[in-house]
Design a protein around this motif. Structure first.
Motif, PDB file in Angstrom:
ATOM      1  N   ALA A  50       0.833  -1.202   0.000  1.00  0.00           N
ATOM      2  CA  ALA A  50       0.000   0.000   0.000  1.00  0.00           C
ATOM      3  C   ALA A  50       0.870   1.256   0.000  1.00  0.00           C
ATOM      4  N   ALA A  51       1.967   1.227   0.761  1.00  0.00           N
ATOM      5  CA  ALA A  51       2.870   2.379   0.799  1.00  0.00           C
ATOM      6  C   ALA A  51       3.529   2.600  -0.557  1.00  0.00           C
ATOM      7  N   LEU A  52       3.936   1.531  -1.213  1.00  0.00           N
ATOM      8  CA  LEU A  52       4.558   1.673  -2.536  1.00  0.00           C
ATOM      9  C   LEU A  52       3.561   2.177  -3.572  1.00  0.00           C
ATOM     10  N   PHE A  53       2.328   1.689  -3.515  1.00  0.00           N
ATOM     11  CA  PHE A  53       1.287   2.208  -4.408  1.00  0.00           C
ATOM     12  C   PHE A  53       1.066   3.692  -4.150  1.00  0.00           C
ATOM     13  N   ALA A  54       1.039   4.094  -2.874  1.00  0.00           N
ATOM     14  CA  ALA A  54       0.822   5.500  -2.538  1.00  0.00           C
ATOM     15  C   ALA A  54       1.967   6.363  -3.062  1.00  0.00           C
ATOM     16  N   PHE A  55       3.187   5.865  -2.995  1.00  0.00           N
ATOM     17  CA  PHE A  55       4.337   6.654  -3.430  1.00  0.00           C
ATOM     18  C   PHE A  55       4.386   6.796  -4.950  1.00  0.00           C
ATOM     19  N   PHE A  56       4.244   5.679  -5.658  1.00  0.00           N
ATOM     20  CA  PHE A  56       4.429   5.713  -7.105  1.00  0.00           C
ATOM     21  C   PHE A  56       3.163   6.072  -7.883  1.00  0.00           C
ATOM     22  N   LEU A  57       1.991   5.635  -7.428  1.00  0.00           N
ATOM     23  CA  LEU A  57       0.745   5.852  -8.171  1.00  0.00           C
ATOM     24  C   LEU A  57      -0.325   6.525  -7.320  1.00  0.00           C
ATOM     25  N   GLY A  58       0.094   7.151  -6.238  1.00  0.00           N
ATOM     26  CA  GLY A  58      -0.862   7.751  -5.315  1.00  0.00           C
ATOM     27  C   GLY A  58      -1.654   8.895  -5.891  1.00  0.00           C
ATOM     28  N   GLY A  59      -1.088   9.643  -6.811  1.00  0.00           N
ATOM     29  CA  GLY A  59      -1.808  10.753  -7.427  1.00  0.00           C
ATOM     30  C   GLY A  59      -3.030  10.296  -8.197  1.00  0.00           C
ATOM     31  N   LEU A  60      -3.040   9.028  -8.605  1.00  0.00           N
ATOM     32  CA  LEU A  60      -4.188   8.461  -9.308  1.00  0.00           C
ATOM     33  C   LEU A  60      -5.105   7.671  -8.370  1.00  0.00           C
ATOM     34  N   GLY A  61      -4.708   7.537  -7.117  1.00  0.00           N
ATOM     35  CA  GLY A  61      -5.541   6.856  -6.135  1.00  0.00           C
ATOM     36  C   GLY A  61      -5.444   5.346  -6.159  1.00  0.00           C
ATOM     37  N   GLY A  73     -10.774   6.465  -4.032  1.00  0.00           N
ATOM     38  CA  GLY A  73      -9.967   6.289  -5.238  1.00  0.00           C
ATOM     39  C   GLY A  73     -10.526   7.059  -6.418  1.00  0.00           C
ATOM     40  N   VAL A  74     -11.851   7.061  -6.546  1.00  0.00           N
ATOM     41  CA  VAL A  74     -12.489   7.817  -7.627  1.00  0.00           C
ATOM     42  C   VAL A  74     -12.261   9.314  -7.430  1.00  0.00           C
ATOM     43  N   LEU A  75     -12.331   9.793  -6.193  1.00  0.00           N
ATOM     44  CA  LEU A  75     -12.058  11.209  -5.928  1.00  0.00           C
ATOM     45  C   LEU A  75     -10.620  11.578  -6.321  1.00  0.00           C
ATOM     46  N   TYR A  76      -9.690  10.698  -5.994  1.00  0.00           N
ATOM     47  CA  TYR A  76      -8.296  10.946  -6.375  1.00  0.00           C
ATOM     48  C   TYR A  76      -8.174  11.041  -7.896  1.00  0.00           C
ATOM     49  N   LEU A  77      -8.877  10.143  -8.615  1.00  0.00           N
ATOM     50  CA  LEU A  77      -8.835  10.182 -10.077  1.00  0.00           C
ATOM     51  C   LEU A  77      -9.446  11.466 -10.626  1.00  0.00           C
ATOM     52  N   LEU A  78     -10.558  11.898 -10.046  1.00  0.00           N
ATOM     53  CA  LEU A  78     -11.232  13.101 -10.535  1.00  0.00           C
ATOM     54  C   LEU A  78     -10.388  14.360 -10.358  1.00  0.00           C
ATOM     55  N   PHE A  79      -9.615  14.397  -9.271  1.00  0.00           N
ATOM     56  CA  PHE A  79      -8.842  15.604  -8.962  1.00  0.00           C
ATOM     57  C   PHE A  79      -7.341  15.434  -9.189  1.00  0.00           C
ATOM     58  N   CYS A  80      -6.937  14.392  -9.907  1.00  0.00           N
ATOM     59  CA  CYS A  80      -5.497  14.157 -10.096  1.00  0.00           C
ATOM     60  C   CYS A  80      -4.823  15.290 -10.866  1.00  0.00           C
ATOM     61  N   TRP A  81      -5.563  15.992 -11.691  1.00  0.00           N
ATOM     62  CA  TRP A  81      -4.982  17.083 -12.472  1.00  0.00           C
ATOM     63  C   TRP A  81      -4.565  18.261 -11.595  1.00  0.00           C
ATOM     64  N   THR A  82      -5.071  18.334 -10.345  1.00  0.00           N
ATOM     65  CA  THR A  82      -4.715  19.432  -9.440  1.00  0.00           C
ATOM     66  C   THR A  82      -3.438  19.159  -8.651  1.00  0.00           C
ATOM     67  N   PHE A  83      -2.960  17.923  -8.684  1.00  0.00           N
ATOM     68  CA  PHE A  83      -1.794  17.462  -7.929  1.00  0.00           C
ATOM     69  C   PHE A  83      -2.005  17.443  -6.426  1.00  0.00           C
ATOM     70  N   ILE A  88      -1.319  14.489  -0.922  1.00  0.00           N
ATOM     71  CA  ILE A  88      -1.963  13.690   0.129  1.00  0.00           C
ATOM     72  C   ILE A  88      -1.425  12.259   0.102  1.00  0.00           C
ATOM     73  N   ALA A  89      -1.232  11.714  -1.096  1.00  0.00           N
ATOM     74  CA  ALA A  89      -0.727  10.349  -1.217  1.00  0.00           C
ATOM     75  C   ALA A  89       0.689  10.231  -0.666  1.00  0.00           C
ATOM     76  N   PHE A  90       1.506  11.265  -0.835  1.00  0.00           N
ATOM     77  CA  PHE A  90       2.855  11.224  -0.269  1.00  0.00           C
ATOM     78  C   PHE A  90       2.796  11.210   1.253  1.00  0.00           C
ATOM     79  N   ILE A  91       1.888  11.977   1.822  1.00  0.00           N
ATOM     80  CA  ILE A  91       1.707  11.969   3.277  1.00  0.00           C
ATOM     81  C   ILE A  91       1.214  10.594   3.733  1.00  0.00           C
ATOM     82  N   GLU A  92       0.277  10.004   2.968  1.00  0.00           N
ATOM     83  CA  GLU A  92      -0.217   8.664   3.309  1.00  0.00           C
ATOM     84  C   GLU A  92       0.878   7.611   3.164  1.00  0.00           C
ATOM     85  N   PHE A  93       1.774   7.793   2.213  1.00  0.00           N
ATOM     86  CA  PHE A  93       2.921   6.899   2.060  1.00  0.00           C
ATOM     87  C   PHE A  93       3.734   6.868   3.352  1.00  0.00           C
TER      88      PHE A  93
END
Length: 109
Positions: A50-61, A73-83, A88-93
């Motif tokens: 989960a930590a590796l997913f958050a680090f490498f692909l977290g911006g996409l949820g 996950g859908v919210l992350y996908l909808l707002f991925c263009w805002t970075f 948030i995913a880096f903090i979760e990592f």
């Protein structure tokens, strides 16, 4: 004599097939091979994965989908263009890395 596809039973020491889940002689369930990434939850989730997913692909949820949090996950996908999801995913990592296995299992198991 033991072949390359055989192991010893953890309880009685009988030679059994390496893929055997239960010893045919004593009936004891054999322990699975150790997981490279550490322990998993009852549902098969792993804290390090989960930590590796958050680090490498977290911006996409992707880590949220992995943990079963589909709505997040859908919210992350909808707002991925805002970075913002990437930040948030880096903090979760970091949170996943410092979280104990017991706490991870309680929250996501």
């Amino acid at each position: 004599m033991k072949n390359s596809d055989e192991v010893f039973c953890s309880e009685c020491g009988e030679i059994i097939k390496a893929k055997a889940e239960i010893c045919p002689k004593c009936g004891v369930r054999q322990s699975p091979p150790p997981n490279v990434f550490g322990p998993t939850t009852a549902s098969g989730k792993n804290r390090v994965a989960a930590a590796l997913f958050a680090f490498f692909l977290g911006g996409l949820g992707v880590h949220k989908f992995y943990l079963g949090r589909i709505g997040q996950g859908v919210l992350y996908l909808l707002f991925c263009w805002t970075f913002i999801p990437s930040i948030i995913a880096f903090i979760e990592f970091i949170i996943y890395l410092v979280m104990s296995d017991e706490e991870f299992n309680r929250k996501y198991g």
